[in-house]
Write a protein that holds these residues in place. Structure first.
Motif, PDB file in Angstrom:
ATOM      1  N   GLN A 170       0.863  -1.604   0.078  1.00  0.00           N
ATOM      2  CA  GLN A 170      -0.207  -0.043  -0.025  1.00  0.00           C
ATOM      3  C   GLN A 170       0.763   1.760   0.478  1.00  0.00           C
ATOM      4  O   GLN A 170       2.001   1.373   0.511  1.00  0.00           O
ATOM      5  CB  GLN A 170      -0.755   0.222   1.336  1.00  0.00           C
ATOM      6  N   ILE A 171       0.634   2.085  -1.136  1.00  0.00           N
ATOM      7  CA  ILE A 171       1.180   3.645  -1.068  1.00  0.00           C
ATOM      8  C   ILE A 171       0.497   4.646  -0.127  1.00  0.00           C
ATOM      9  O   ILE A 171      -0.594   4.339  -0.853  1.00  0.00           O
ATOM     10  CB  ILE A 171       1.140   4.071  -2.621  1.00  0.00           C
ATOM     11  N   LEU A 172       0.732   5.401   1.624  1.00  0.00           N
ATOM     12  CA  LEU A 172      -0.091   6.342   1.314  1.00  0.00           C
ATOM     13  C   LEU A 172       0.320   7.645   1.575  1.00  0.00           C
ATOM     14  O   LEU A 172       1.297   7.472   1.678  1.00  0.00           O
ATOM     15  CB  LEU A 172      -0.641   5.814   3.041  1.00  0.00           C
ATOM     16  N   THR A 173      -0.926   8.039   0.786  1.00  0.00           N
ATOM     17  CA  THR A 173      -0.030   9.231   0.651  1.00  0.00           C
ATOM     18  C   THR A 173      -1.706  10.589   1.028  1.00  0.00           C
ATOM     19  O   THR A 173      -1.937  10.331   1.525  1.00  0.00           O
ATOM     20  CB  THR A 173       0.423   9.808  -0.652  1.00  0.00           C
ATOM     21  N   ASP A 174      -1.395  11.544   0.509  1.00  0.00           N
ATOM     22  CA  ASP A 174      -2.086  13.180   0.785  1.00  0.00           C
ATOM     23  C   ASP A 174      -3.443  12.613   0.173  1.00  0.00           C
ATOM     24  O   ASP A 174      -3.753  14.066  -0.004  1.00  0.00           O
ATOM     25  CB  ASP A 174      -1.757  13.470   0.761  1.00  0.00           C
ATOM     26  N   VAL A 175      -3.635  11.708  -1.416  1.00  0.00           N
ATOM     27  CA  VAL A 175      -4.654  11.852  -1.981  1.00  0.00           C
ATOM     28  C   VAL A 175      -5.338  10.294  -1.666  1.00  0.00           C
ATOM     29  O   VAL A 175      -4.391  10.178  -1.240  1.00  0.00           O
ATOM     30  CB  VAL A 175      -4.329  12.509  -3.120  1.00  0.00           C
ATOM     31  N   ASP A 176      -6.413  10.427  -1.771  1.00  0.00           N
ATOM     32  CA  ASP A 176      -7.189   9.103  -1.956  1.00  0.00           C
ATOM     33  C   ASP A 176      -6.883   7.914  -2.781  1.00  0.00           C
ATOM     34  O   ASP A 176      -7.729   7.414  -2.963  1.00  0.00           O
ATOM     35  CB  ASP A 176      -8.240   8.970  -0.658  1.00  0.00           C
ATOM     36  N   GLY A 177      -6.499   7.995  -3.558  1.00  0.00           N
ATOM     37  CA  GLY A 177      -5.923   7.217  -4.691  1.00  0.00           C
ATOM     38  C   GLY A 177      -5.633   7.851  -6.077  1.00  0.00           C
ATOM     39  O   GLY A 177      -5.297   9.326  -5.961  1.00  0.00           O
ATOM     40  N   VAL A 178      -5.558   7.075  -7.272  1.00  0.00           N
ATOM     41  CA  VAL A 178      -4.918   8.136  -8.951  1.00  0.00           C
ATOM     42  C   VAL A 178      -5.479   8.306  -9.201  1.00  0.00           C
ATOM     43  O   VAL A 178      -7.369   8.333  -9.377  1.00  0.00           O
ATOM     44  CB  VAL A 178      -4.130   7.099  -9.266  1.00  0.00           C
ATOM     45  N   TYR A 179      -5.990  10.041  -9.787  1.00  0.00           N
ATOM     46  CA  TYR A 179      -7.338  10.973 -10.040  1.00  0.00           C
ATOM     47  C   TYR A 179      -7.005  11.062 -11.588  1.00  0.00           C
ATOM     48  O   TYR A 179      -5.968  10.285 -12.425  1.00  0.00           O
ATOM     49  CB  TYR A 179      -7.327  12.403  -9.661  1.00  0.00           C
ATOM     50  N   THR A 180      -7.682  11.063 -12.659  1.00  0.00           N
ATOM     51  CA  THR A 180      -8.135  11.432 -14.135  1.00  0.00           C
ATOM     52  C   THR A 180      -7.032  12.111 -14.298  1.00  0.00           C
ATOM     53  O   THR A 180      -6.101  12.509 -15.913  1.00  0.00           O
ATOM     54  CB  THR A 180      -8.890  11.210 -14.280  1.00  0.00           C
ATOM     55  N   ASP A 182      -4.290  15.366 -12.102  1.00  0.00           N
ATOM     56  CA  ASP A 182      -3.676  15.844 -10.174  1.00  0.00           C
ATOM     57  C   ASP A 182      -5.169  16.954  -9.802  1.00  0.00           C
ATOM     58  O   ASP A 182      -5.986  17.546  -9.891  1.00  0.00           O
ATOM     59  CB  ASP A 182      -3.031  16.778 -10.264  1.00  0.00           C
ATOM     60  N   PRO A 183      -5.306  16.455  -9.090  1.00  0.00           N
ATOM     61  CA  PRO A 183      -7.126  17.112  -8.302  1.00  0.00           C
ATOM     62  C   PRO A 183      -6.887  18.098  -8.116  1.00  0.00           C
ATOM     63  O   PRO A 183      -7.447  19.318  -7.435  1.00  0.00           O
ATOM     64  CB  PRO A 183      -7.992  16.130  -7.257  1.00  0.00           C
ATOM     65  N   ARG A 184      -4.984  18.756  -7.001  1.00  0.00           N
ATOM     66  CA  ARG A 184      -5.299  19.921  -6.810  1.00  0.00           C
ATOM     67  C   ARG A 184      -5.327  21.217  -8.041  1.00  0.00           C
ATOM     68  O   ARG A 184      -5.105  22.225  -7.797  1.00  0.00           O
ATOM     69  CB  ARG A 184      -3.858  20.151  -6.638  1.00  0.00           C
ATOM     70  N   VAL A 185      -5.250  20.436  -8.932  1.00  0.00           N
ATOM     71  CA  VAL A 185      -5.516  21.485 -10.345  1.00  0.00           C
ATOM     72  C   VAL A 185      -6.609  21.699 -10.982  1.00  0.00           C
ATOM     73  O   VAL A 185      -7.945  22.379 -11.234  1.00  0.00           O
ATOM     74  CB  VAL A 185      -4.805  21.114 -11.550  1.00  0.00           C
ATOM     75  N   VAL A 186      -7.462  19.842 -11.090  1.00  0.00           N
ATOM     76  CA  VAL A 186      -8.339  19.585 -11.580  1.00  0.00           C
ATOM     77  C   VAL A 186      -9.846  19.382 -11.100  1.00  0.00           C
ATOM     78  O   VAL A 186     -10.228  18.222 -10.491  1.00  0.00           O
ATOM     79  CB  VAL A 186      -8.718  19.199 -12.566  1.00  0.00           C
ATOM     80  N   GLY A 254      -5.917   9.232 -18.518  1.00  0.00           N
ATOM     81  CA  GLY A 254      -5.528  10.271 -18.184  1.00  0.00           C
ATOM     82  C   GLY A 254      -5.348  11.480 -18.406  1.00  0.00           C
ATOM     83  O   GLY A 254      -4.633  10.896 -19.452  1.00  0.00           O
ATOM     84  N   ALA A 255      -5.364  12.832 -17.776  1.00  0.00           N
ATOM     85  CA  ALA A 255      -4.178  13.822 -18.369  1.00  0.00           C
ATOM     86  C   ALA A 255      -3.722  14.251 -17.398  1.00  0.00           C
ATOM     87  O   ALA A 255      -3.457  14.415 -16.261  1.00  0.00           O
ATOM     88  CB  ALA A 255      -5.466  14.712 -18.832  1.00  0.00           C
ATOM     89  N   ALA A 256      -1.875  13.943 -17.502  1.00  0.00           N
ATOM     90  CA  ALA A 256      -1.084  14.677 -16.809  1.00  0.00           C
ATOM     91  C   ALA A 256      -0.374  15.805 -16.889  1.00  0.00           C
ATOM     92  O   ALA A 256      -0.112  16.130 -18.232  1.00  0.00           O
ATOM     93  CB  ALA A 256       0.031  13.531 -16.981  1.00  0.00           C
ATOM     94  N   LEU A 257       0.374  16.258 -16.007  1.00  0.00           N
ATOM     95  CA  LEU A 257       1.107  17.866 -16.150  1.00  0.00           C
ATOM     96  C   LEU A 257       2.304  18.209 -15.625  1.00  0.00           C
ATOM     97  O   LEU A 257       2.311  17.583 -14.414  1.00  0.00           O
ATOM     98  CB  LEU A 257      -0.165  19.189 -15.470  1.00  0.00           C
ATOM     99  N   ASP A 258       3.286  18.048 -16.436  1.00  0.00           N
ATOM    100  CA  ASP A 258       4.581  18.271 -15.930  1.00  0.00           C
ATOM    101  C   ASP A 258       5.174  19.603 -16.067  1.00  0.00           C
ATOM    102  O   ASP A 258       5.240  20.075 -17.428  1.00  0.00           O
ATOM    103  CB  ASP A 258       5.622  16.881 -16.717  1.00  0.00           C
ATOM    104  N   ARG A 259       5.498  19.907 -15.381  1.00  0.00           N
ATOM    105  CA  ARG A 259       5.488  21.545 -15.413  1.00  0.00           C
ATOM    106  C   ARG A 259       7.253  21.534 -15.069  1.00  0.00           C
ATOM    107  O   ARG A 259       7.935  23.092 -15.511  1.00  0.00           O
ATOM    108  CB  ARG A 259       5.336  22.523 -14.082  1.00  0.00           C
ATOM    109  N   ARG A 394      -6.676  21.753 -17.254  1.00  0.00           N
ATOM    110  CA  ARG A 394      -8.479  21.440 -17.795  1.00  0.00           C
ATOM    111  C   ARG A 394      -9.398  21.398 -19.033  1.00  0.00           C
ATOM    112  O   ARG A 394     -10.196  20.484 -18.695  1.00  0.00           O
ATOM    113  CB  ARG A 394      -8.939  22.568 -16.827  1.00  0.00           C
ATOM    114  N   THR A 395      -8.798  22.143 -19.633  1.00  0.00           N
ATOM    115  CA  THR A 395      -9.269  21.505 -20.926  1.00  0.00           C
ATOM    116  C   THR A 395      -9.244  20.807 -21.874  1.00  0.00           C
ATOM    117  O   THR A 395     -10.481  20.299 -22.100  1.00  0.00           O
ATOM    118  CB  THR A 395      -8.285  23.019 -22.226  1.00  0.00           C
TER     119      THR A 395
END
Ligand code: ADP
Ligand code: ASP
Ligand code: MG
Length: 403
Positions: A170-180, A182-186, A254-259, A394-395
């Motif tokens: 188990q990888i325990l982190t500050d979000v409750d799973g892998v989202y479509t 980054d939930p902090r942006v979208v 999923g849609a990913a962003l790498d800054r 987001r687009t």
């Protein structure tokens, strides 16, 4: 007794209260009748702080010394968590990467694992102890401390789970799973209940920071399923494994962003066989991973090549190219620009056309200019101006109905 490997990331062990929370969770897992190995990261911010301190003393610190320094963060956490468990009456021992028998090559700051003996972990578990292992670090054959690249505690957890044949990881982190996305942006991003290694790997290497891509690569290579879930609640997370139920008609997962990307342009180079080979050989000799590559059509025997690398590698990449282009007299034939990269990933692209058109049209409608494009069978990536990164993510997320 089932063996569980749990990994807690930086924000999950950020301070004394968080460490108490982790100790409670570990105790609960053990009380349910499991043997537990816990892998921990440095407290959040500690690794960055150590790196910044080194860079304030020397702009190009030595890699071996950086490993000596960065490994300190995890060493603090293993001891604190062990101490916290003792105060709950849970027997626990802490182990460094070296003590856990994690043997690596000697590529400091991005070492590769050669083998894992486990040290005395099995005996300690048999004796009823929780074993707490420092993430992110190993030891080279000649006994020097090495680290696995940023986010490398994920790799420690996956590799230990594989080597010790754990029943779950188990990888325990500050979000409750892998989202479509980054939930902090979208904000409309959705949790993905199950995802296969192939898509997870592409997404992790395209910006899904929730898992280190090398850890996913390792999990895929040795078939080690794992779950990403929250260390702050009990919600079911995301299962990552080989075979998952596919939704018919889903083109993109999923849609990913790498800054954190840079574009390097090498101009006015001879348009003749061997030039590109020379440039990219120089980069590979320095272990630099190149992502997108564009060469323009040569004119009057002269061409330009642009390629993208992680921003952390940009200076080393520039130096490598300069050193191999010895015939170049002037200094200004190389330029570095910061860019962001947006990617969409989905195995559905193999059977359904139109993903590129949909992505590019959506970006065009928002007047977001595409600087570079690269594609693979299951991924389309575009380089864009960093200022437009959040809007572009987001687009694209909306364009593929991922929310
Ligand atoms: P840890 O310290 O536990 O290793 P990280 O900061 O490395 O945690 O990874 C968790 C973060 O990953 C989240 O806070 C989230 O902002 C980011 N993230 C990026 N993309 C995603 C995604 N698609 N799903 C979930 N989290 C994501
Ligand atoms: N502490 C290391 C980092 O910040 C490793 C990890 O957190 O996984 O990159
Ligand atoms: Mg992480």
């Amino acid at each position: 007794m089932p063996l569980i490997v749990q990994k807690y990331g930086g924000t999950s062990v950020a301070d004394v209260n968080c460490i108490k929370n982790v100790a409670q969770r570990v105790k609960a897992t053990r009380d349910q009748g499991n043997s537990v190995i816990v892998v921990v990261s440095a407290r959040s911010g500690v690794t960055n702080e150590l790196i910044n301190r080194a860079k304030s003393l020397n702009a190009k610190p030595d890699d071996r010394e950086m490993d000596m320094l960065m490994s300190v963060g995890e060493q603090e956490t293993i001891a604190l968590l062990s101490i916290a468990l003792h105060s709950l009456g849970v027997p626990a021992v802490s182990r460094t990467g070296a003590q856990a028998g994690i043997l690596t090559d000697n590529t400091h700051t991005r070492a590769r694992i050669i083998s894992i003996s486990g040290g005395d972990i099995k005996e300690q578990l048999k004796a009823g102890n929780v074993v707490i292992v420092a993430g992110f670090q190993g030891s080279s054959g000649d006994g020097h401390i090495t680290t696995f690249g940023r986010g490398g505690s994920d790799l420690t957890a996956i590799a230990l789970a594989g080597a010790l044949n754990a029943d779950s990881c188990q990888i325990l982190t500050d979000v409750d799973g892998v989202y479509t996305a980054d939930p902090r942006v979208v904000s409309s991003a959705r949790k993905i209940p199950e995802i296969n290694y192939e898509e997870m790997l592409e997404l992790a290497s395209s910006g899904f920071k929730v898992m280190q891509s090398r850890a996913v690569e390792f999990a895929q290579k040795y078939s080690i399923p794992f779950e990403v879930r929250s260390s702050f609640n009990q919600q079911p997370g995301t299962i990552v494994k080989e075979e998952v139920t596919m939704l018919e008609g889903l083109m993109v997962t999923g849609a990913a962003l790498d800054r954190n990307q840079s574009r390097i342009t090498v101009s006015d180079i001879p348009d003749q066989p061997g030039t590109a080979a020379k440039v990219f050989k120089a980069l590979s000799d320095k272990d630099i991973i190149v992502d997108m590559i564009v060469q323009n059509i040569g004119r009057a025997g002269i061409a330009n090549i642009s390629f993208t690398v992680s921003r952390d590698d940009a200076e080393r990449a520039e130096l490598a190219v300069r050193q191999c282009m010895t015939e170049k007299g002037s200094d200004d034939f190389i330029s570095i620009t910061n860019i962001a990269k947006i990617s969409v990933v989905g195995v559905g692209m193999r059977s359904q056309p139109g993903a590129a058109a949909r992505m590019f049209e959506a970006l065009a409608q928002q007047s977001i200019n595409i600087i570079m494009i690269s594609t693979s069978e299951i991924k389309i990536s575009v380089a864009i101006e960093p200022e437009k990164a959040d809007e572009a993510l987001r687009t694209v997320h909306t364009a593929f109905n991922l929310g």
